[in-house]
Design a protein around this motif. Structure first.
Motif, mmCIF file in Angstrom:
data_model
loop_
_atom_site.group_PDB
_atom_site.id
_atom_site.type_symbol
_atom_site.label_atom_id
_atom_site.label_comp_id
_atom_site.label_asym_id
_atom_site.label_seq_id
_atom_site.Cartn_x
_atom_site.Cartn_y
_atom_site.Cartn_z
ATOM 1 N N ASN A 3 0.838 -1.202 0.000
ATOM 2 C CA ASN A 3 0.000 0.000 0.000
ATOM 3 C C ASN A 3 0.872 1.252 0.000
ATOM 4 O O ASN A 3 1.817 1.369 0.771
ATOM 5 C CB ASN A 3 -0.908 0.002 1.243
ATOM 6 N N LYS A 4 0.542 2.173 -0.886
ATOM 7 C CA LYS A 4 1.283 3.435 -0.959
ATOM 8 C C LYS A 4 0.338 4.550 -0.519
ATOM 9 O O LYS A 4 -0.605 4.884 -1.251
ATOM 10 C CB LYS A 4 1.764 3.667 -2.399
ATOM 11 N N ALA A 7 -0.689 7.204 -2.967
ATOM 12 C CA ALA A 7 -1.167 6.768 -4.292
ATOM 13 C C ALA A 7 -2.196 7.733 -4.893
ATOM 14 O O ALA A 7 -2.056 8.163 -6.043
ATOM 15 C CB ALA A 7 -1.752 5.356 -4.204
ATOM 16 N N TYR A 10 -0.708 11.011 -5.978
ATOM 17 C CA TYR A 10 0.078 10.833 -7.204
ATOM 18 C C TYR A 10 -0.843 10.744 -8.416
ATOM 19 O O TYR A 10 -0.620 11.403 -9.442
ATOM 20 C CB TYR A 10 0.948 9.575 -7.096
ATOM 21 N N LEU A 11 -1.879 9.918 -8.292
ATOM 22 C CA LEU A 11 -2.786 9.726 -9.439
ATOM 23 C C LEU A 11 -3.513 11.038 -9.764
ATOM 24 O O LEU A 11 -3.660 11.408 -10.932
ATOM 25 C CB LEU A 11 -3.783 8.596 -9.156
ATOM 26 N N LYS A 69 -5.479 1.179 -6.625
ATOM 27 C CA LYS A 69 -4.739 2.446 -6.799
ATOM 28 C C LYS A 69 -3.223 2.240 -6.812
ATOM 29 O O LYS A 69 -2.486 2.963 -7.494
ATOM 30 C CB LYS A 69 -5.143 3.475 -5.738
ATOM 31 N N ASN A 70 -2.757 1.237 -6.057
ATOM 32 C CA ASN A 70 -1.307 0.993 -6.004
ATOM 33 C C ASN A 70 -0.799 0.418 -7.329
ATOM 34 O O ASN A 70 0.278 0.774 -7.802
ATOM 35 C CB ASN A 70 -0.978 0.044 -4.849
ATOM 36 N N ILE A 73 -0.593 3.088 -10.158
ATOM 37 C CA ILE A 73 0.623 3.916 -10.201
ATOM 38 C C ILE A 73 1.566 3.395 -11.277
ATOM 39 O O ILE A 73 2.137 4.157 -12.055
ATOM 40 C CB ILE A 73 1.325 3.918 -8.821
#
Ligand code: SAM
Length: 208
Positions: A3-4, A7, A10-11, A69-70, A73
């Motif tokens: 998990n980031k 995320a 960033y997106l 979502k991770n 990326i």
């Protein structure tokens, strides 16, 4: 995938490539520079397949749909690196496809190594279950193709039965893609991994 926590930030900072908040819902064409046929991949993963196709076919607009979502990326990074203007990405659950797309808007659907959901009580989550086929039928133009590739025999058999029961027509079938591999085959990340483990790769093209 780990998990980031960053995320979504960033997106969202790449909103010209990824639609995180359904901004282009019901107006996907306006997400692209050019008005061209639209092909979608549901469960894009890290994006080797869709970015390779997009490089080979600049006259097609590709939409990668990914729930995680991770993972998203990784495909976003690839689209940026390659400077592809004909790939756009949706952070979206395939369950909500018809809230997002209009009817008769898409020319082709790709499903690659979809999660098999082996337990019977999870069958409805398989991306070839009739409730997903119903969405693909609505968003696709008449006589368009669904192309599906997997190493999972159980999911493949389920998909054949599901598509047949839905009244789909089988256009092409390959029960061992890597035996005399067609030169146009693009290996996905999962395909490469499972092929190295000696799994056969099954492939089908079907239309509604
Ligand atoms: N297509 C890639 C490949 O062949 O390497 C990835 C395959 S991976 C097994 C399945 C992918 O589908 C995952 O990245 C997962 O997050 C995504 N996925 C699963 N269910 C989904 C859903 N309901 N909507 C969108 N994506 C989904």
């Amino acid at each position: 995938m780990r998990n980031k926590p960053w995320a979504i930030d960033y997106l969202e900072s790449n909103a010209h490539i990824v639609d995180v908040n359904n901004t282009y819902s019901k107006k996907i064409k306006t997400f692209f520079d050019k008005d061209q046929p639209i092909h979608i991949e549901v469960g894009t993963g890290m994006g080797i397949f869709i970015t390779t196709l997009a490089q080979q076919n600049p006259e097609i607009n590709y939409v990668g749909i990914e729930i995680d979502k991770n993972v998203m990326i990784r495909v976003t990074e690839k689209v940026l690196e390659l400077g592809l203007s004909n790939v756009r990405l949706l952070l979206l659950d395939a369950n909500t496809l018809m809230d997002y797309f209009n009817e008769n808007e898409v020319d082709k659907v790709y499903l690659n190594f979809s999660d098999p959901w082996p337990k019977v009580r999870h069958a409805k989550r398989r991306l070839t279950h009739s409730r997903f086929l119903s969405s693909y039928k609505q968003l696709l133009k008449k006589d368009s193709i669904v192309e599906f590739k997997t190493d999972n025999r159980g999911l493949f058999e389920f998909s054949l039965i599901s598509m047949n029961a839905f009244g789909m027509t089988f256009e092409n079938l390959n029960l061992d893609v890597h035996d005399d591999e067609p030169k146009e085959n693009i290996r996905t990340e999962y395909e490469e991994k499972f092929s190295q483990r000696g799994h056969k790769i099954y492939w089908i093209q079907a239309s509604f």
